[in-house]
Design a protein around this motif. Structure first.
Motif, short mmCIF file in Angstrom:
data_model
loop_
_atom_site.label_atom_id
_atom_site.label_comp_id
_atom_site.label_asym_id
_atom_site.label_seq_id
_atom_site.Cartn_x
_atom_site.Cartn_y
_atom_site.Cartn_z
N VAL A 1 47.23 49.25 34.72
CA VAL A 1 47.37 47.87 35.16
C VAL A 1 46.29 47.05 34.45
O VAL A 1 45.11 47.42 34.46
CB VAL A 1 47.23 47.74 36.69
N PHE A 2 46.72 45.97 33.82
CA PHE A 2 45.81 45.11 33.08
C PHE A 2 45.43 43.93 33.96
O PHE A 2 46.28 43.32 34.62
CB PHE A 2 46.46 44.65 31.78
N VAL A 3 44.14 43.61 33.98
CA VAL A 3 43.60 42.54 34.80
C VAL A 3 43.02 41.48 33.88
O VAL A 3 42.19 41.78 33.02
CB VAL A 3 42.52 43.07 35.76
N GLY A 4 43.46 40.24 34.07
CA GLY A 4 42.97 39.16 33.24
C GLY A 4 42.37 38.05 34.09
O GLY A 4 42.73 37.88 35.26
N GLY A 5 41.45 37.30 33.51
CA GLY A 5 40.83 36.20 34.23
C GLY A 5 39.62 35.67 33.51
O GLY A 5 39.58 35.61 32.27
N ASN A 6 38.60 35.35 34.30
CA ASN A 6 37.37 34.76 33.75
C ASN A 6 36.16 35.64 34.01
O ASN A 6 35.03 35.17 33.98
CB ASN A 6 37.16 33.37 34.39
N PHE A 7 36.37 36.92 34.27
CA PHE A 7 35.26 37.82 34.57
C PHE A 7 34.47 38.16 33.30
O PHE A 7 34.97 38.05 32.18
CB PHE A 7 35.77 39.09 35.25
N ALA A 8 33.24 38.59 33.51
CA ALA A 8 32.37 38.93 32.39
C ALA A 8 32.19 40.43 32.22
O ALA A 8 32.05 40.92 31.10
CB ALA A 8 30.99 38.29 32.58
N THR A 9 32.18 41.18 33.34
CA THR A 9 31.90 42.61 33.27
C THR A 9 32.88 43.39 34.13
O THR A 9 33.53 42.85 35.03
CB THR A 9 30.48 42.93 33.77
N VAL A 10 32.95 44.69 33.86
CA VAL A 10 33.58 45.65 34.76
C VAL A 10 32.46 46.50 35.32
O VAL A 10 31.49 46.81 34.63
CB VAL A 10 34.64 46.52 34.05
N GLN A 11 32.58 46.88 36.61
CA GLN A 11 31.52 47.66 37.24
C GLN A 11 32.05 48.36 38.47
O GLN A 11 33.14 48.07 38.97
CB GLN A 11 30.33 46.76 37.60
N GLN A 12 31.23 49.30 38.98
CA GLN A 12 31.67 50.16 40.08
C GLN A 12 31.13 49.74 41.44
O GLN A 12 31.57 50.28 42.45
CB GLN A 12 31.25 51.61 39.78
#
Length: 771
Positions: free
Chosen positions: A314-325
């Protein structure tokens, strides 16, 4: 002696035992209500009793007040500040019944609406003779208590949405030492009473000083404090509206002899399963997104704005800067605007690393396996690529023929907001004037809406939505004959088309006849009589014969596909616009998101007035689910979410496994057990377990020594099931063992056993065995 009943024998609905009147002291002698216990034993004390109705199905334990007003009151909730309005209640039934009062009961615990409806056996709440009873502490020491009663004007099932303003017919207050009640009429469940002191109820969160904590508050003249042992709570620095410790009781006057448990044939009863709607409890967060990559906040710049699926991710799009846990940034990696997460686990897919220079607002998996993205970017992996790109779903590299969006107005920048794939076409919504194949100078006029032929990879020059303003959403009908747009436009060509348009898919994109004229919840009108002001729409989709449109002033309406007749309405208060609509794979459900955090009013069509004509008022926390066939709100789905700035859900999506994804500026969700967790930008909801357990086998029934012993074979998933023992046509016991000993019946009895899983699904029963 034991025997298996012949197939022709049918067990009737009458009780199979000539036992004494139900006393509620054991599972086998469960009563229909606290009232029945008291009628059968006038000396019955306050305490915990077993109750059962056909709607409850199996005996459960509840606390009964057998003293006040003749007794017969069942406790359904208690607590001080922090009451919730969701369908699923708060805490556990054990907390409600085992800790009914005292300082240990200050943290609210409330039975679920489903359980309370079971206690009423599906009866109407507004038919309760004594209405709703609230017992409130009158002082900080808890030494004086007030009795409050109120009755609803129109309430079928139980809800906790008191702050939503259900209309009342009457109310009363009685303080200690008063010879008579103070009575009144009118008001709503949110505010009613006769003064600004103790004889007023204000069920409200309050503003920031009250930390948005609901309670059965007094009026403005009654203050409290924050002492942990105080029975009147109010934050330091506030005056009035103290939240007292309160208990809520109902008095259903049900008698076992009047209840209909139906009949069970000799071969047993069929399985009972719940519907596969999304679970209200969020899935555990494994990865999320964070930050604002373009440095801008506001509802047009939320962390998540779109979802799509391709290649098992699943691809997530938007205005985020990072991926994290985690919220603290565990495993943090810079991956602005677009990232991939694995189906099932939700783990970040580190091999998908595209580089973009602007937000992603639209994502769609294509029939050839590629993934299409749209938004506000102008380059992809360093290559000029305006607003649209087709990517390899594994690597994130540009793949195959490309198309770009253009906006030829002076100073304008192309902006793609939504996609929809139907047949051989990719429909595109946004703000642009032309679509052009990247390898060609020939372009297609596409004023704020167009389509791309996926067989050639080129824009369709014969199809132009021809809108005069930004389109926010597009949905092409599964019938293949129409495409719907919603947005900020007022014209389609030379035709007035306010905020929503239905276009034919044939060349020329002519409007559908009859013309669709949407209804708006709070319109204004210009000199020519055209609606203006709060009329913009954000989301549109068609499911079967029903067309859904969501947008300004908190509205989610549906229309008949054939003639565009308005057929259902929902308005959220307090809250905000609907911003996203998605449908599941078989088009039986739609999920709609908004920046709404309080209530949804069903069969309501206007705003800002509280719709007193609404048929239902239910909890709404950023996203809800509706039955796509009937148009009714599915109130059992009641998640608990929080958003960074309250912008809410701007993206919703059902993946191929049935999991619902909701995204926006979401920061918190509640998972199973009431545990609150960080949810970075998006949250996932798995479909409820709707599969019945296996049927137990080998049932034997042996009467001996004044008792009847039942034994059966465990099923393979026995670690997660409870067995229900039925005598005649009703459940007399629940056990996790593979045997049960019941008191002997003085009459012939027929026994059955079935398995119940943790989700509430019940297997078919065994065949009946007589003793």
């Amino acid at each position: 002696m034991t025997a298996t009943i012949a197939g022709s024998l049918v067990v009737g609905g009458a009780p199979a035992s000539a036992a004494a009147a139900p006393d509620g002291l054991t599972q086998e002698t469960a009563a229909a209500s606290c009232w029945e216990v008291k009628q059968n034993d006038p000396t019955a004390p306050d305490g915990v009793y077993w109750l059962v109705t056909p709607r409850l199905v199996a005996p459960q334990q509840f606390y009964c007040d057998q003293t006040t007003g003749g007794g017969g009151w069942v406790l359904i909730g208690r607590g001080r500040e922090g009451w919730k309005e969701g369908y699923n209640g708060v805490g556990t039934p054990e907390q409600v019944r085992d800790t009914p009062a005292g300082t240990a009961a200050f943290a609210p615990a409330q039975l679920s609406s489903k359980t309370i409806d079971g206690l009423l056996d599906g009866g109407r709440v507004d038919a309760l003779q004594e209405g709703v009873r609230v017992r409130r502490a009158l002082d900080t020491a808890g030494s004086a208590w007030q009795e409050v009663r109120f009755s609803f004007a129109n309430r079928d099932r139980w809800v906790w949405t008191m702050g939503g303003g259900h209309v009342l017919t009457s109310f009363s207050f009685k303080n200690p030492g008063e010879r008579s009640k103070t009575t009144g009429s009118g008001g709503t469940s949110a505010v009613f009473g006769v003064d600004t002191g103790t004889k007023r109820v204000r069920f409200e969160e309050g503003d920031l000083p009250y930390r948005f904590r609901n309670g059965w508050s007094f009026g403005a003249q009654v203050s409290g404090n924050e002492d942990p042992s105080s029975y009147l709570w109010a934050p330091a620095g506030t005056r009035g509206k103290a939240r007292p410790f309160a208990q809520v009781f109902l008095q259903p006057k049900l008698m076992t002899r009047d209840l209909d448990y139906g009949t069970i044939g000799s071969q047993g009863a069929p399985a009972i399963t719940q519907s596969a709607i999304p679970n209200s409890n969020a899935m555990t967060t494994t990865w999320g997104v964070a930050g604002l990559a373009n440095g801008l906040s506001g509802e047009a710049n939320t962390e998540v704005a779109s979802f799509g699926e391709a290649g098992g991710n699943v691809f997530v799009g938007g205005n985020f800067a990072t991926v994290q846990q985690s919220e603290a940034g565990a495993g943090q990696v810079a991956q602005p605007y677009l990232a991939a997460f694995a189906l099932g686990t939700g783990a970040w897919v580190s091999s998908f690393r595209p580089v973009l220079n602007g937000q992603v607002k639209a994502i769609a998996g294509l029939p050839d396996g590629r993934v299409a993205i749209g938004g506000q970017f102008s380059t992809v992996n360093g290559v000029p690529q305006a607003a649209i790109a087709f990517l390899d779903p594994a690597t994130g590299q540009l793949s195959g023929p490309q198309v770009v969006a253009e906006h030829r107005a002076a100073g304008a920048v192309p902006y793609v907001r939504d996609f929809d794939v139907q047949g051989d076409y990719l429909y595109v919504a946004g703000s642009f004037t032309h679509l052009r194949a990247a390898s060609s100078t020939v372009s297609a006029s596409a004023w704020d809406g167009g389509r791309i032929d996926l067989t050639t990879g080129r824009p369709d020059t014969a199809w132009n939505a021809n809108l005069n303003g930004t389109s926010m959403s597009v949905d092409a009908s599964a019938a293949g004959d129409r495409a719907y747009f919603a947005g900020y436009f007022t014209m389609q060509g030379a035709i007035t088309t306010t905020s929503a348009a239905a276009l034919q898919t044939t060349a020329g994109a002519a409007g559908v006849t009859p013309h669709w004229t949407p209804t708006f919840s709070r319109p204004m009108y210009d000199a020519a009589g055209n609606p203006t002001g709060w009329v913009y729409q954000n989301a549109v989709t068609e499911t079967g014969g029903r067309l859904w449109l969501g947008g300004s002033q908190h509205s989610l309406f549906s229309y008949d596909r054939t003639d565009f007749r308005l057929i259902s309405g929902n308005v959220t208060l307090k809250g905000g616009d609907f911003q996203t609509i998605a449908q599941n794979a078989d088009s039986t459900l739609i999920a709609a998101g908004c920046h709404c955090g309080d209530w949804v009013y069903e069969d309501a069509y206007t705003n800002p007035e509280t719709p007193t004509t609404a048929s239902e008022i239910d909890d709404m926390s950023l996203i809800g689910v509706w039955d796509a066939v009937t148009g009714r709100h599915v109130y059992e789905f009641a998640p608990d979410l929080q958003a960074r700035e309250g912008h809410g859900a701007w993206a919703s999506f059902f993946d191929s496994t049935g999991v619902l994804w909701a995204g926006g500026d979401i920061t918190r969700s509640v998972r199973a057990g009431g545990s609150r967790q960080w949810s970075g930008g998006f949250v996932r909801f798995a479909p409820r377990d709707s599969v019945a357990p296996a049927v137990p086998t080998g049932l034997t029934v042996t009467p001996a020594g004044g008792a009847t012993t039942l034994t059966w074979n465990r099923i393979s998933d026995s670690s997660s099931v409870t067995y229900e023992v039925l005598r005649g046509n009703r459940v007399i016991a629940s056990t996790t063992a593979a045997s049960y000993t019941a008191p002997a019946s003085s009459e012939a009895a027929t026994y059955y056993v079935r398995a119940r899983d943790a989700a509430g699904n019940r297997s078919a029963t065994t065949a009946g065995v007589a003793a």
